[in-house]
Design an enzyme around this catalytic site. Structure first.
Site, short mmCIF file in Angstrom:
data_model
loop_
_atom_site.label_atom_id
_atom_site.label_comp_id
_atom_site.label_asym_id
_atom_site.label_seq_id
_atom_site.Cartn_x
_atom_site.Cartn_y
_atom_site.Cartn_z
N GLY A 59 41.68 52.26 45.20
CA GLY A 59 40.89 51.19 44.62
C GLY A 59 40.79 49.94 45.48
N HIS A 60 41.91 49.25 45.63
CA HIS A 60 41.90 47.92 46.23
C HIS A 60 41.28 47.89 47.62
CE1 HIS A 60 43.77 44.28 48.03
NE2 HIS A 60 43.43 43.77 46.86
N GLU A 65 44.08 55.31 33.40
CA GLU A 65 45.49 55.02 33.61
C GLU A 65 45.96 54.17 32.45
OE1 GLU A 65 45.81 52.97 37.30
OE2 GLU A 65 45.20 54.68 38.47
N ASN A 116 39.05 53.99 42.14
CA ASN A 116 39.57 53.09 41.11
C ASN A 116 38.72 51.81 41.11
OD1 ASN A 116 41.08 50.88 39.97
ND2 ASN A 116 42.85 52.24 39.91
N THR A 161 50.92 44.60 40.40
CA THR A 161 50.24 45.88 40.26
C THR A 161 51.30 46.88 39.82
OG1 THR A 161 48.94 47.57 41.43
CG2 THR A 161 50.52 46.32 42.75
N THR A 162 50.94 48.14 39.66
CA THR A 162 51.93 49.12 39.19
C THR A 162 52.98 49.30 40.29
OG1 THR A 162 50.09 50.17 38.08
CG2 THR A 162 52.15 51.38 38.12
N GLU A 213 50.96 62.36 39.71
CA GLU A 213 50.40 61.55 40.79
C GLU A 213 51.58 60.90 41.50
OE1 GLU A 213 46.92 59.15 40.07
OE2 GLU A 213 47.51 57.72 41.62
N HIS A 269 42.28 51.39 34.84
CA HIS A 269 43.56 51.12 34.17
C HIS A 269 43.34 50.05 33.12
CE1 HIS A 269 48.09 49.95 34.90
NE2 HIS A 269 47.83 50.23 33.63
N ARG A 304 45.13 47.69 31.15
CA ARG A 304 46.48 47.13 31.08
C ARG A 304 46.69 46.42 29.75
NH1 ARG A 304 49.11 46.84 36.35
NH2 ARG A 304 50.72 45.73 35.23
N HIS A 307 48.00 54.72 45.49
CA HIS A 307 48.52 53.34 45.46
C HIS A 307 48.75 52.83 46.87
CE1 HIS A 307 50.21 49.66 44.04
NE2 HIS A 307 49.87 50.02 42.82
N GLY A 308 48.02 51.77 47.18
CA GLY A 308 48.21 51.11 48.47
C GLY A 308 47.58 51.84 49.64
N ARG A 362 44.02 42.29 32.13
CA ARG A 362 43.71 41.37 33.24
C ARG A 362 42.44 41.78 33.99
NH1 ARG A 362 48.71 42.67 37.24
NH2 ARG A 362 49.84 42.22 35.34
N HIS A 363 42.09 43.07 33.96
CA HIS A 363 40.80 43.45 34.58
C HIS A 363 39.93 44.22 33.58
CE1 HIS A 363 43.54 46.70 35.70
NE2 HIS A 363 44.01 46.06 36.76
N ASP A 409 39.08 49.12 39.03
CA ASP A 409 39.71 47.98 38.35
C ASP A 409 39.32 46.64 38.96
OD1 ASP A 409 41.08 49.70 36.71
OD2 ASP A 409 42.98 49.54 37.78
N HIS A 410 39.29 46.61 40.30
CA HIS A 410 39.13 45.30 40.93
C HIS A 410 37.68 44.80 40.96
CE1 HIS A 410 43.31 45.11 41.31
NE2 HIS A 410 43.37 46.19 42.06
N ARG A 448 35.92 34.83 36.64
CA ARG A 448 35.01 33.78 36.21
C ARG A 448 34.45 33.98 34.81
NH1 ARG A 448 33.51 30.71 40.74
NH2 ARG A 448 32.41 29.37 39.30
N1 PXP Z 1 46.99 55.31 41.23
C1 PXP Z 1 47.62 54.62 40.24
C2 PXP Z 1 48.38 55.40 39.22
C3 PXP Z 1 47.52 53.22 40.16
O1 PXP Z 1 48.15 52.57 39.17
C4 PXP Z 1 46.72 52.54 41.09
C5 PXP Z 1 46.54 51.06 40.97
O2 PXP Z 1 45.89 50.75 39.81
C6 PXP Z 1 46.07 53.29 42.08
C7 PXP Z 1 46.24 54.67 42.14
C8 PXP Z 1 45.18 52.64 43.10
O3 PXP Z 1 45.92 51.78 43.89
P1 PXP Z 1 45.16 50.85 44.94
O4 PXP Z 1 44.31 49.92 44.16
O5 PXP Z 1 46.28 50.18 45.66
O6 PXP Z 1 44.34 51.76 45.81
#
Ligand code: PXP
Length: 239
Positions: A212-213, A69, A6, A99-100, A150, A42, A44, A190-191, A48-49, A8-9, A17
C-alpha cells in the site's frame, strides 16, 4: 505471484482534510484496471483512514476480490458479516501504533481469534491471519485450520543492516516453506517497496503480496495507474 493493492492511504489523504476526495471508489476501479489482483483495506477501530461507508461503497465495484483487514473484535465481525468480502485478514491492532506493528499473538488470543475465524469461514469468507514468520504461530494457525496466513514483512523491511535483512529474509523463506508444507496458502506484506521487494519475489511459496504505502507514495510522482503498473511489472517479471 499476485498483487493486492492496499488503498488505505488514499483515504488517509482524504481524512487529513475531511474532503470527499481523493475518491476511493475511483481509486479502486483504477487499481483494478492497472492490474491489481485484489483490493485490500483496513477498517481500524479509530477509523483513521477507511470509514465504514467506504467499505460498502467499494464492495459493489470490485471485480477482483476485496480483502478486508480487521482486528478480531465483535464490532469488526458484525461489519464483516454484513459486508461479506471475499477475504478477511485478521490483524492485531493497538490504538497508539502508527501502523500494524507486529503479527498476531495466537498464543494469548487463540480462542478469540479462532471463534471470529470460524464465524467468518461459515459465511464463505476466506480467512487469513497476519503473523510473524514464526513456526509456533504457523502451528497455531494450522491448528485453527485457517486456509491462508499473511507473513509480516515489516521487520525485514525495517532492518538496519544487510546481516539483519538476510536474517529476516531467511526467516520469511523458512516460514513460507513450512506453512506451504502444512497446506496453508502464504501471502506476505507490510513495508514492501520498489527496492526491497526483489528478494521476497524469490520466495516461490508466496502467493500474494499486499502493498500500500509505497504505491500511494510513488503515485504522487508518476500517477496511481503508473505506480500500480510499475509494481505489477516488477512482480510479473520475476515469476
Ligand atoms: N498487509 C497487512 C496485513 C497490513 O496491515 C498492511 C498495512 O495496512 C499491509 C499489508 C500493507 O503495508 P504497506 O502499506 O506498508 O505496504
Amino acid at each position: 505471484m499476485k498483487l493486492g493493492v492496499n488503498i488505505d492511504h488514499i483515504a488517509t489523504i482524504r481524512q487529513a482534510r475531511g474532503t470527499i476526495y481523493p475518491n476511493i471508489v475511483q481509486a479502486t476501479k483504477l487499481a483494478e484496471k492497472a492490474g491489481a489482483d485484489s483490493i485490500t483495506l483496513h477498517l481500524r477501530e479509530d477509523r483513521r483512514h477507511m470509514q465504514d461507508q467506504d467499505l460498502f461503497d467499494i464492495k459493489p465495484v470490485i471485480q477482483t476480490k476485496m480483502n478486508l483487514e480487521m482486528a478480531a473484535t465483535e464490532e469488526m465481525l458484525r461489519i464483516a458479516l454484513k459486508l461479506l468480502p471475499e477475504d478477511v485478514c485478521i490483524v492485531p491492532e493497538r490504538r497508539e501504533e502508527r501502523t500494524t506493528e507486529g503479527g498476531l499473538d495466537l498464543v494469548s488470543h487463540f480462542d478469540q481469534i479462532a471463534n471470529i475465524s470460524d464465524e467468518l469461514h461459515q459465511q464463505g469468507i476466506q480467512v487469513s491471519l497476519f503473523i510473524a514468520p514464526d513456526f509456533k504461530m504457523i502451528d497455531l494457525a494450522s491448528k485453527m485450520k485457517v486456509p491462508v496466513i499473511e507473513l509480516h514483512t515489516g521487520a525485514y523491511a525495517d532492518s538496519n543492516s544487510q546481516d539483519e535483512r538476510d536474517d529476516y529474509l531467511l526467516k520469511l523463506k523458512q516460514a513460507a516453506e513450512y506453512a506451504k508444507k502444512l497446506g496453508i496458502q502464504v501471502n506476505a506484506g507490510h513495508g514492501l517497496n520498489y527496492d526491497n521487494i526483489f528478494p521476497i519475489l524469490d520466495i516461490k511459496e508466496i502467493t500474494e503480496l499486499n502493498i500500500g504505502h509505497a504505491i500511494v507514495s510513488e503515485a504522487l510522482f508518476i500517477g496511481w495507474d503508473a505506480a500500480i503498473r510499475k509494481m505489477k511489472m516488477i512482480i510479473q517479471n520475476k515469476k
